[in-house]
Write a protein that holds these residues in place. Structure first.
Motif, PDB file in Angstrom:
ATOM      1  N   LYS A   1      32.142  20.928  16.207  1.00  0.00           N
ATOM      2  CA  LYS A   1      31.438  19.746  15.929  1.00  0.00           C
ATOM      3  C   LYS A   1      29.538  19.857  15.504  1.00  0.00           C
ATOM      4  O   LYS A   1      28.571  19.273  14.020  1.00  0.00           O
ATOM      5  CB  LYS A   1      31.166  18.373  16.449  1.00  0.00           C
ATOM      6  N   ILE A   2      28.665  21.164  15.992  1.00  0.00           N
ATOM      7  CA  ILE A   2      27.358  21.108  15.815  1.00  0.00           C
ATOM      8  C   ILE A   2      27.518  22.943  15.367  1.00  0.00           C
ATOM      9  O   ILE A   2      27.933  24.078  16.218  1.00  0.00           O
ATOM     10  CB  ILE A   2      26.210  21.436  16.657  1.00  0.00           C
TER      11      ILE A   2
ATOM     12  N   LEU B   1      19.862  21.851  18.241  1.00  0.00           N
ATOM     13  CA  LEU B   1      20.515  21.355  18.462  1.00  0.00           C
ATOM     14  C   LEU B   1      21.981  21.337  19.392  1.00  0.00           C
ATOM     15  O   LEU B   1      22.489  20.358  20.768  1.00  0.00           O
ATOM     16  CB  LEU B   1      20.980  20.111  17.381  1.00  0.00           C
ATOM     17  N   TYR B   2      22.176  22.214  19.358  1.00  0.00           N
ATOM     18  CA  TYR B   2      23.334  23.620  19.805  1.00  0.00           C
ATOM     19  C   TYR B   2      23.261  23.152  21.355  1.00  0.00           C
ATOM     20  O   TYR B   2      24.171  23.104  22.378  1.00  0.00           O
ATOM     21  CB  TYR B   2      24.224  24.344  19.179  1.00  0.00           C
TER      22      TYR B   2
ATOM     23  N   LEU C   1      20.973  10.936   7.413  1.00  0.00           N
ATOM     24  CA  LEU C   1      20.796  11.810   8.485  1.00  0.00           C
ATOM     25  C   LEU C   1      20.769  13.474   8.254  1.00  0.00           C
ATOM     26  O   LEU C   1      22.013  13.073   9.171  1.00  0.00           O
ATOM     27  CB  LEU C   1      19.859  10.795   9.339  1.00  0.00           C
ATOM     28  N   SER C   2      20.730  13.673   9.172  1.00  0.00           N
ATOM     29  CA  SER C   2      20.698  15.479   9.628  1.00  0.00           C
ATOM     30  C   SER C   2      21.021  14.838  10.916  1.00  0.00           C
ATOM     31  O   SER C   2      20.790  14.033  11.755  1.00  0.00           O
ATOM     32  CB  SER C   2      19.567  16.050   9.689  1.00  0.00           C
ATOM     33  N   GLN C   3      21.753  16.000  11.697  1.00  0.00           N
ATOM     34  CA  GLN C   3      22.704  15.625  13.110  1.00  0.00           C
ATOM     35  C   GLN C   3      21.618  15.516  14.296  1.00  0.00           C
ATOM     36  O   GLN C   3      21.498  14.638  14.878  1.00  0.00           O
ATOM     37  CB  GLN C   3      23.384  16.828  13.689  1.00  0.00           C
TER      38      GLN C   3
ATOM     39  N   VAL D   1      30.225  10.746  19.470  1.00  0.00           N
ATOM     40  CA  VAL D   1      29.125  11.042  17.706  1.00  0.00           C
ATOM     41  C   VAL D   1      28.812  12.158  17.477  1.00  0.00           C
ATOM     42  O   VAL D   1      29.871  13.044  18.096  1.00  0.00           O
ATOM     43  CB  VAL D   1      27.381  10.924  18.506  1.00  0.00           C
ATOM     44  N   PHE D   2      28.913  12.315  15.994  1.00  0.00           N
ATOM     45  CA  PHE D   2      29.522  13.236  15.685  1.00  0.00           C
ATOM     46  C   PHE D   2      30.717  13.719  14.887  1.00  0.00           C
ATOM     47  O   PHE D   2      31.812  13.743  15.325  1.00  0.00           O
ATOM     48  CB  PHE D   2      28.394  15.142  15.321  1.00  0.00           C
TER      49      PHE D   2
END
Length: 389
Positions: free
Chosen positions: A288-289, A297-298, A346-348, A383-384
């Motif tokens: 997902k990321i 973020l990852y 929005l971005s992740q 989420v995501f």
């Protein structure tokens, strides 16, 4: 890594001029669209496994579009799509390994456009012209050689003062979205650091809270770039990285597990209204990321999930059994909050920050505690969504 010779450029070269000469000596007789795609692969850091996939910038373009780029120059949109992926190492390597007869012909042809190019510098000079042209087409603000040298001198000072902390914060990878190049090279058992320090907001002081470690190419490009949207993304990335690092350093001080208990006891007060039903998917963080698009973020999610996922799950299960919170309702709240934010395009990393802030407002706990809770729900699929393959 590309040595940015474009700062020493004596006269401008147009993209179509560069492309025409290089096609003559590097294309092996392939047509314009075919060689254009190969050329983009030579000047960007798109890995071979992603060639001819949606991650390949030129793979999305039709043949007629590529012919137009070759004859008239790149569009602003296409240039922006690759400007932070520039890495001309493969192009320069190809040029270095040309047969001597082809090298002589290429230097003679390219010398008509830049008289400073000669047999000892042509790969680096051509690589520099390519980067300069693409940055130009991307709408970046030109600066002079003195500015470049001053920026590099400042970066050296900042590396001396903050380099170790910034490398630890970024886990030794470029912090720019879509990059994630390693900031080091291994040679004969030795590690050589290859990075610069970026001032995120150029109108603010060079305090560590306004600094990121980046590869030399992203550093050189960002010096010219006044894109406020990118600056905001970098601020979000800095917030994520610095808080995670603070959490790693201060685990003993803020008593993570004790604070998680207290925060999760209050999390039922999120009060997300107008929830919509969300389909449950079983994909995990790695699905997902994208570590290439959102490396900060990852890495944050991977590290916090590894350390705290089981702890959060156990606390939530116990609260649910005791009736202190409704776990299924909490899941629906998190899914609903994510869906509402997703609709805003929005971005992740922006979504992650917004959910973290929402939890922090409700629980009044440290940012790192709230980030741990959000990463639990990323791993747990509220989420995501899954990355499109």
């Amino acid at each position: 890594m590309h040595r940015d010779a474009s700062w020493e450029k004596e006269q401008a070269m147009q993209f179509n001029e560069i492309f025409t000469v290089l096609r003559k000596y590097l294309s092996d007789g392939h047509g314009v669209p075919s060689f254009f795609r190969e050329f983009i692969q030579m000047i960007t850091d798109v890995p071979e496994s992603d060639w001819d996939t949606p991650k390949d910038p030129s793979g999305k373009c039709k043949d007629n579009t590529l012919k137009s780029y070759a004859s008239r120059g790149l569009s602003n949109k296409f240039a922006r799509s690759i400007v932070y992926k520039l890495d001309t190492y493969n192009l320069e390597d190809r040029l270095h390994n040309l047969p001597s007869q082809a090298t002589d012909g290429l230097v003679e042809d390219i010398n008509k456009f830049d008289s400073s190019i000669h047999i000892n510098n042509y790969p680096e000079k051509i690589g520099g012209h390519v980067c300069e042209n693409i940055r130009d087409r991307a709408g970046l603000v030109p600066q002079g050689r003195i500015d470049k040298n001053a920026a590099l001198e400042e970066s050296v000072k900042l590396k001396n003062n903050y380099g170790e902390s910034l490398l630890r914060e970024s886990q030794s990878y470029c912090s720019f979205p879509g990059c994630a190049k390693p900031l080091y090279k291994e040679s004969k058992g030795q590690t050589q650091w290859v990075y610069e320090v970026v001032l995120i907001d150029k109108n603010k002081n060079n305090d560590i809270s306004n600094l990121l470690a980046a590869c030399p190419d992203c550093h050189a490009t960002y010096l010219l770039d006044n894109d406020s949207k990118l600056m905001k993304r970098l601020i979000n990335i800095k917030n994520v990285l610095s808080t995670a690092t603070l959490g790693d350093l201060a685990v003993g001080d803020i008593k993570i597990e004790q604070n998680l208990h207290a925060a999760l006891e209050k999390i039922k007060n999120l009060n997300i209204k107008e929830l919509e039903e969300a389909e449950f998917n079983s994909e995990k963080i790695e699905d997902k990321i994208d570590p290439e698009k959102e490396p900060a973020l990852y890495m944050l999610n991977r590290n916090l999930v590894t350390s705290y996922y089981l702890t959060v799950r156990e606390i939530l299960k116990n609260y649910d059994k005791r009736g202190d919170l409704d776990y299924e309702e909490l899941q629906e709240q998190m899914r609903g909050l994510y869906r509402k934010l997703k609709k805003k395009n929005l971005s992740q990393i922006e979504i992650f920050e917004r959910i973290t802030n929402k939890i922090q407002t409700s629980t009044r706990h440290e940012n790192i505690i709230c980030q741990i809770i959000v990463t639990y729900f990323v791993q747990n699929c509220e989420v995501f969504d899954a990355i499109s393959k």
